[in-house]
Design a protein around this motif. Structure first.
Motif, PDB file in Angstrom:
ATOM      1  N   ILE A  43       0.821  -1.223   0.000  1.00 42.10           N
ATOM      2  CA  ILE A  43       0.000   0.000   0.000  1.00 42.10           C
ATOM      3  C   ILE A  43       0.857   1.277   0.000  1.00 42.10           C
ATOM      4  O   ILE A  43       0.641   2.149  -0.844  1.00 42.10           O
ATOM      5  CB  ILE A  43      -1.011  -0.007   1.176  1.00 42.10           C
ATOM      6  N   PRO A  44       1.840   1.426   0.906  1.00 45.98           N
ATOM      7  CA  PRO A  44       2.587   2.695   0.926  1.00 45.98           C
ATOM      8  C   PRO A  44       3.272   3.027  -0.405  1.00 45.98           C
ATOM      9  O   PRO A  44       3.351   4.200  -0.781  1.00 45.98           O
ATOM     10  CB  PRO A  44       3.612   2.497   2.043  1.00 45.98           C
ATOM     11  N   SER A  45       3.733   2.021  -1.133  1.00 42.79           N
ATOM     12  CA  SER A  45       4.441   2.277  -2.389  1.00 42.79           C
ATOM     13  C   SER A  45       3.504   2.299  -3.599  1.00 42.79           C
ATOM     14  O   SER A  45       3.953   2.590  -4.711  1.00 42.79           O
ATOM     15  CB  SER A  45       5.541   1.234  -2.601  1.00 42.79           C
ATOM     16  N   ARG A  46       2.221   2.001  -3.379  1.00 44.95           N
ATOM     17  CA  ARG A  46       1.283   1.936  -4.510  1.00 44.95           C
ATOM     18  C   ARG A  46       0.065   2.848  -4.320  1.00 44.95           C
ATOM     19  O   ARG A  46      -1.010   2.578  -4.846  1.00 44.95           O
ATOM     20  CB  ARG A  46       0.825   0.488  -4.727  1.00 44.95           C
ATOM     21  N   LEU A  47       0.247   3.936  -3.605  1.00 49.12           N
ATOM     22  CA  LEU A  47      -0.877   4.859  -3.375  1.00 49.12           C
ATOM     23  C   LEU A  47      -1.494   5.342  -4.686  1.00 49.12           C
ATOM     24  O   LEU A  47      -2.702   5.544  -4.772  1.00 49.12           O
ATOM     25  CB  LEU A  47      -0.429   6.059  -2.532  1.00 49.12           C
ATOM     26  N   GLU A  48      -0.662   5.467  -5.735  1.00 45.61           N
ATOM     27  CA  GLU A  48      -1.186   5.927  -7.028  1.00 45.61           C
ATOM     28  C   GLU A  48      -2.079   4.878  -7.675  1.00 45.61           C
ATOM     29  O   GLU A  48      -2.837   5.199  -8.590  1.00 45.61           O
ATOM     30  CB  GLU A  48      -0.043   6.306  -7.984  1.00 45.61           C
ATOM     31  N   ASP A  49      -2.022   3.636  -7.202  1.00 43.71           N
ATOM     32  CA  ASP A  49      -2.877   2.574  -7.742  1.00 43.71           C
ATOM     33  C   ASP A  49      -4.251   2.516  -7.080  1.00 43.71           C
ATOM     34  O   ASP A  49      -5.122   1.767  -7.528  1.00 43.71           O
ATOM     35  CB  ASP A  49      -2.194   1.206  -7.587  1.00 43.71           C
ATOM     36  N   LEU A  50      -4.445   3.300  -6.009  1.00 43.78           N
ATOM     37  CA  LEU A  50      -5.758   3.324  -5.374  1.00 43.78           C
ATOM     38  C   LEU A  50      -6.750   3.965  -6.338  1.00 43.78           C
ATOM     39  O   LEU A  50      -6.480   5.040  -6.884  1.00 43.78           O
ATOM     40  CB  LEU A  50      -5.719   4.115  -4.061  1.00 43.78           C
ATOM     41  N   PRO A  51      -7.870   3.302  -6.583  1.00 47.57           N
ATOM     42  CA  PRO A  51      -8.843   3.854  -7.540  1.00 47.57           C
ATOM     43  C   PRO A  51      -9.489   5.137  -7.023  1.00 47.57           C
ATOM     44  O   PRO A  51      -9.657   5.307  -5.818  1.00 47.57           O
ATOM     45  CB  PRO A  51      -9.874   2.740  -7.698  1.00 47.57           C
ATOM     46  N   ASP A  52      -9.816   6.015  -7.953  1.00 50.00           N
ATOM     47  CA  ASP A  52     -10.572   7.224  -7.608  1.00 50.00           C
ATOM     48  C   ASP A  52     -12.017   6.833  -7.361  1.00 50.00           C
ATOM     49  O   ASP A  52     -12.566   5.984  -8.051  1.00 50.00           O
ATOM     50  CB  ASP A  52     -10.510   8.242  -8.747  1.00 50.00           C
ATOM     51  N   SER A  53     -12.618   7.467  -6.371  1.00 54.27           N
ATOM     52  CA  SER A  53     -14.012   7.181  -6.047  1.00 54.27           C
ATOM     53  C   SER A  53     -14.656   8.430  -5.477  1.00 54.27           C
ATOM     54  O   SER A  53     -14.011   9.183  -4.739  1.00 54.27           O
ATOM     55  CB  SER A  53     -14.071   6.035  -5.025  1.00 54.27           C
ATOM     56  N   ASP A  54     -15.913   8.654  -5.830  1.00 59.34           N
ATOM     57  CA  ASP A  54     -16.652   9.780  -5.269  1.00 59.34           C
ATOM     58  C   ASP A  54     -17.132   9.475  -3.860  1.00 59.34           C
ATOM     59  O   ASP A  54     -17.447  10.380  -3.095  1.00 59.34           O
ATOM     60  CB  ASP A  54     -17.859  10.125  -6.145  1.00 59.34           C
ATOM     61  N   ASP A  55     -17.197   8.201  -3.528  1.00 56.30           N
ATOM     62  CA  ASP A  55     -17.629   7.755  -2.203  1.00 56.30           C
ATOM     63  C   ASP A  55     -16.421   7.230  -1.438  1.00 56.30           C
ATOM     64  O   ASP A  55     -15.381   6.943  -2.042  1.00 56.30           O
ATOM     65  CB  ASP A  55     -18.663   6.634  -2.344  1.00 56.30           C
ATOM     66  N   PRO A  56     -16.549   7.056  -0.116  1.00 57.85           N
ATOM     67  CA  PRO A  56     -15.437   6.453   0.622  1.00 57.85           C
ATOM     68  C   PRO A  56     -15.076   5.090   0.011  1.00 57.85           C
ATOM     69  O   PRO A  56     -15.961   4.296  -0.318  1.00 57.85           O
ATOM     70  CB  PRO A  56     -15.985   6.301   2.041  1.00 57.85           C
ATOM     71  N   LEU A  57     -13.785   4.844  -0.162  1.00 56.14           N
ATOM     72  CA  LEU A  57     -13.294   3.629  -0.812  1.00 56.14           C
ATOM     73  C   LEU A  57     -13.226   2.479   0.195  1.00 56.14           C
ATOM     74  O   LEU A  57     -12.506   2.574   1.184  1.00 56.14           O
ATOM     75  CB  LEU A  57     -11.907   3.904  -1.397  1.00 56.14           C
ATOM     76  N   PRO A  58     -13.987   1.391  -0.031  1.00 55.97           N
ATOM     77  CA  PRO A  58     -13.947   0.255   0.891  1.00 55.97           C
ATOM     78  C   PRO A  58     -12.632  -0.532   0.764  1.00 55.97           C
ATOM     79  O   PRO A  58     -12.178  -0.829  -0.331  1.00 55.97           O
ATOM     80  CB  PRO A  58     -15.127  -0.615   0.462  1.00 55.97           C
ATOM     81  N   ILE A  59     -12.045  -0.866   1.918  1.00 62.53           N
ATOM     82  CA  ILE A  59     -10.820  -1.661   1.991  1.00 62.53           C
ATOM     83  C   ILE A  59     -11.199  -2.976   2.670  1.00 62.53           C
ATOM     84  O   ILE A  59     -11.861  -2.975   3.712  1.00 62.53           O
ATOM     85  CB  ILE A  59      -9.719  -0.943   2.797  1.00 62.53           C
TER      86      ILE A  59
END
Length: 109
Positions: A43-59
């Motif tokens: 996760i720390p090295s792939r923050l740019e891979d987190l999808p954009d979302s208008d709602d809170p992103l479920p993990i």
């Protein structure tokens, strides 16, 4: 962990965009069809891979522990995220859609 934002699997559609932070073998055995796989340690090295979302992103993880820690960390980084309560175990128990990479019946390991 009570201050961690959470969402119930019953409040998510079967095709919800979720980030699955489990290990590759867990992912391969079974995951939500709309999930994005980023193992917890990446996760720390792939923050740019987190999808954009208008709602809170479920993990999501297997039962909610690892994803809860990821959510807590991401919140401190300024991300709008929520922990999926009960993880993939709850997802599977709720009979929500799953797929596997192996072609076998999807399962949660």
């Amino acid at each position: 962990m009570s201050d961690t934002p959470t969402v119930s699997v019953t409040d998510l559609p079967d095709d919800a965009l979720v980030v699955d932070v489990r290990e590759p073998d867990e992912w391969a055995a079974g995951h939500a069809p709309g999930a994005v796989h980023i193992p917890m340690g990446d996760i720390p090295s792939r923050l740019e891979d987190l999808p954009d979302s208008d709602d809170p992103l479920p993990i999501i993880c297997r039962s909610g522990g690892r994803s809860g820690r990821v959510v807590q960390w991401l919140v401190t980084q300024g991300f709008d995220v929520v922990n999926v309560d009960g993880g993939m175990r709850a997802w599977h128990a709720a009979d929500k859609a799953m797929t596997s990479d192996s072609g076998q019946e999807p399962t949660v390991i």
